[in-house]
Write a protein that holds these residues in place. Structure first.
Motif, PDB file in Angstrom:
ATOM      1  N   MET A  48      28.875  35.794  45.891  1.00  0.00           N
ATOM      2  CA  MET A  48      28.958  35.614  47.344  1.00  0.00           C
ATOM      3  C   MET A  48      27.593  35.541  48.036  1.00  0.00           C
ATOM      4  O   MET A  48      27.408  34.708  48.921  1.00  0.00           O
ATOM      5  CB  MET A  48      29.836  36.689  47.970  1.00  0.00           C
ATOM      6  CG  MET A  48      31.299  36.499  47.661  1.00  0.00           C
ATOM      7  SD  MET A  48      31.912  34.895  48.208  1.00  0.00           S
ATOM      8  CE  MET A  48      33.618  35.063  47.785  1.00  0.00           C
ATOM      9  N   PRO A  49      26.625  36.369  47.680  1.00  0.00           N
ATOM     10  CA  PRO A  49      25.314  36.227  48.339  1.00  0.00           C
ATOM     11  C   PRO A  49      24.694  34.847  48.116  1.00  0.00           C
ATOM     12  O   PRO A  49      24.115  34.269  49.033  1.00  0.00           O
ATOM     13  CB  PRO A  49      24.470  37.337  47.707  1.00  0.00           C
ATOM     14  CG  PRO A  49      25.463  38.362  47.264  1.00  0.00           C
ATOM     15  CD  PRO A  49      26.659  37.569  46.818  1.00  0.00           C
ATOM     16  N   ARG A  50      24.828  34.306  46.910  1.00  0.00           N
ATOM     17  CA  ARG A  50      24.303  32.962  46.632  1.00  0.00           C
ATOM     18  C   ARG A  50      25.066  31.930  47.452  1.00  0.00           C
ATOM     19  O   ARG A  50      24.476  31.008  48.024  1.00  0.00           O
ATOM     20  CB  ARG A  50      24.390  32.651  45.138  1.00  0.00           C
ATOM     21  CG  ARG A  50      23.920  31.256  44.780  1.00  0.00           C
ATOM     22  CD  ARG A  50      22.430  31.084  44.943  1.00  0.00           C
ATOM     23  NE  ARG A  50      22.039  29.729  44.589  1.00  0.00           N
ATOM     24  CZ  ARG A  50      21.142  29.019  45.248  1.00  0.00           C
ATOM     25  NH1 ARG A  50      20.477  29.554  46.262  1.00  0.00           N
ATOM     26  NH2 ARG A  50      20.860  27.809  44.896  1.00  0.00           N
ATOM     27  N   GLY A  51      26.378  32.058  47.515  1.00  0.00           N
ATOM     28  CA  GLY A  51      27.181  31.136  48.311  1.00  0.00           C
ATOM     29  C   GLY A  51      26.800  31.158  49.780  1.00  0.00           C
ATOM     30  O   GLY A  51      26.701  30.119  50.429  1.00  0.00           O
ATOM     31  N   GLU A  52      26.564  32.348  50.299  1.00  0.00           N
ATOM     32  CA  GLU A  52      26.149  32.482  51.705  1.00  0.00           C
ATOM     33  C   GLU A  52      24.784  31.832  51.926  1.00  0.00           C
ATOM     34  O   GLU A  52      24.580  31.126  52.921  1.00  0.00           O
ATOM     35  CB  GLU A  52      26.094  33.950  52.101  1.00  0.00           C
ATOM     36  CG  GLU A  52      25.682  34.160  53.546  1.00  0.00           C
ATOM     37  CD  GLU A  52      25.659  35.619  53.959  1.00  0.00           C
ATOM     38  OE1 GLU A  52      25.650  35.875  55.182  1.00  0.00           O
ATOM     39  OE2 GLU A  52      25.659  36.511  53.080  1.00  0.00           O
ATOM     40  N   GLU A  53      23.872  32.048  51.000  1.00  0.00           N
ATOM     41  CA  GLU A  53      22.539  31.450  51.105  1.00  0.00           C
ATOM     42  C   GLU A  53      22.627  29.925  51.128  1.00  0.00           C
ATOM     43  O   GLU A  53      21.987  29.267  51.957  1.00  0.00           O
ATOM     44  CB  GLU A  53      21.681  31.916  49.931  1.00  0.00           C
ATOM     45  CG  GLU A  53      20.311  31.286  49.888  1.00  0.00           C
ATOM     46  CD  GLU A  53      19.535  31.630  48.616  1.00  0.00           C
ATOM     47  OE1 GLU A  53      18.440  31.083  48.465  1.00  0.00           O
ATOM     48  OE2 GLU A  53      20.024  32.424  47.781  1.00  0.00           O
ATOM     49  N   VAL A  68      37.820  30.084  43.245  1.00  0.00           N
ATOM     50  CA  VAL A  68      37.785  29.069  42.204  1.00  0.00           C
ATOM     51  C   VAL A  68      36.740  29.523  41.184  1.00  0.00           C
ATOM     52  O   VAL A  68      35.748  30.148  41.558  1.00  0.00           O
ATOM     53  CB  VAL A  68      37.474  27.674  42.797  1.00  0.00           C
ATOM     54  CG1 VAL A  68      36.111  27.616  43.448  1.00  0.00           C
ATOM     55  CG2 VAL A  68      37.632  26.572  41.765  1.00  0.00           C
ATOM     56  N   THR A  69      36.978  29.248  39.914  1.00  0.00           N
ATOM     57  CA  THR A  69      36.060  29.690  38.869  1.00  0.00           C
ATOM     58  C   THR A  69      35.386  28.494  38.200  1.00  0.00           C
ATOM     59  O   THR A  69      35.836  27.354  38.336  1.00  0.00           O
ATOM     60  CB  THR A  69      36.804  30.489  37.781  1.00  0.00           C
ATOM     61  OG1 THR A  69      37.704  29.602  37.093  1.00  0.00           O
ATOM     62  CG2 THR A  69      37.574  31.661  38.377  1.00  0.00           C
ATOM     63  N   ASP A 122      33.169  39.050  39.240  1.00  0.00           N
ATOM     64  CA  ASP A 122      32.254  37.923  39.056  1.00  0.00           C
ATOM     65  C   ASP A 122      32.217  37.019  40.281  1.00  0.00           C
ATOM     66  O   ASP A 122      31.178  36.452  40.616  1.00  0.00           O
ATOM     67  CB  ASP A 122      32.585  37.131  37.787  1.00  0.00           C
ATOM     68  CG  ASP A 122      33.987  36.550  37.790  1.00  0.00           C
ATOM     69  OD1 ASP A 122      34.904  37.148  38.401  1.00  0.00           O
ATOM     70  OD2 ASP A 122      34.189  35.494  37.150  1.00  0.00           O
ATOM     71  N   ILE A 123      33.325  36.925  40.977  1.00  0.00           N
ATOM     72  CA  ILE A 123      33.367  36.121  42.212  1.00  0.00           C
ATOM     73  C   ILE A 123      32.625  36.872  43.320  1.00  0.00           C
ATOM     74  O   ILE A 123      31.858  36.270  44.078  1.00  0.00           O
ATOM     75  CB  ILE A 123      34.824  35.814  42.618  1.00  0.00           C
ATOM     76  CG1 ILE A 123      35.576  35.090  41.493  1.00  0.00           C
ATOM     77  CG2 ILE A 123      34.864  35.022  43.920  1.00  0.00           C
ATOM     78  CD1 ILE A 123      35.010  33.756  41.077  1.00  0.00           C
ATOM     79  N   VAL A 127      30.467  26.157  43.064  1.00  0.00           N
ATOM     80  CA  VAL A 127      31.517  27.188  43.013  1.00  0.00           C
ATOM     81  C   VAL A 127      31.149  28.352  43.935  1.00  0.00           C
ATOM     82  O   VAL A 127      32.001  28.870  44.663  1.00  0.00           O
ATOM     83  CB  VAL A 127      31.745  27.657  41.553  1.00  0.00           C
ATOM     84  CG1 VAL A 127      32.564  28.936  41.506  1.00  0.00           C
ATOM     85  CG2 VAL A 127      32.427  26.551  40.758  1.00  0.00           C
ATOM     86  N   ALA A 128      29.885  28.754  43.928  1.00  0.00           N
ATOM     87  CA  ALA A 128      29.463  29.882  44.770  1.00  0.00           C
ATOM     88  C   ALA A 128      29.679  29.581  46.252  1.00  0.00           C
ATOM     89  O   ALA A 128      30.233  30.404  46.983  1.00  0.00           O
ATOM     90  CB  ALA A 128      27.992  30.222  44.507  1.00  0.00           C
TER      91      ALA A 128
END
Length: 163
Positions: free
Chosen positions: A53-58, A146-147, A48-49, A129-130
């Motif tokens: 990652m793609p959203r976090g990078e964006e 982190v969740t 799930d983490i 979180v992302a």
């Protein structure tokens, strides 16, 4: 004879394809288990983490990069580094809260003081979180994750009214 050869060849080919594509059956009482392993830079993280990652990078590339720069190095004495940041790694929930609600506090990062205000960067805990998970696992950081469950107690503060 030619038709018989063609029929025989076709049967052998179909038989081979069916058995090689999983069409065969397991003997009774045996089950097949397949280990699924992730590959790439996030292989050690839960699925799930990894998926966020793609959203976090964006988010990082549209919101954070302006101050913290492309390698998370920050701007000395103005915007703290995220790469190798002792402050970030010390409290991941605080990092999510600051990303979500902004921060006006002075902080010491890797022995240097920073007091530049950070405005809220995202609207939801999911996005906070992302992006924090992205930062925790890039720029040379090996900061784990982190969740959403970890940040359930983080309050989303009201945003100032637009003028």
């Amino acid at each position: 004879m030619k038709k018989l050869f063609l029929l025989f060849f076709t049967l052998i080919t179909v038989s081979f394809l069916v058995s090689s594509c999983g069409g065969g059956q397991q003997p009774a009482g045996q089950t097949e288990t397949a280990a699924v392993t992730a590959a790439g830079p996030y292989a050690d993280l839960p699925a799930d983490i990894q998926a966020m990652m793609p959203r976090g990078e964006e988010i990082y590339k549209t919101k954070c990069i302006a101050c913290h720069l492309d390698k998370g190095q920050g701007v000395e004495n103005v915007f703290p580094p995220l790469a190798g940041s002792d402050y970030l790694l010390a409290d991941k929930v605080r990092a999510v809260a600051q990303t979500l609600n902004g921060s006006k506090i002075e902080m010491t990062v890797n022995g240097k003081k920073y007091n530049q205000e950070m405005l809220p960067q995202v609207e939801t805990k999911e996005d906070a979180v992302a992006v924090i998970n992205y930062v925790l696992n890039n720029f040379g950081n090996n900061g784990g994750h982190v969740t959403l469950a970890d940040v359930q107690g983080v309050e989303v503060k009201p945003r100032p009214a637009a003028k």
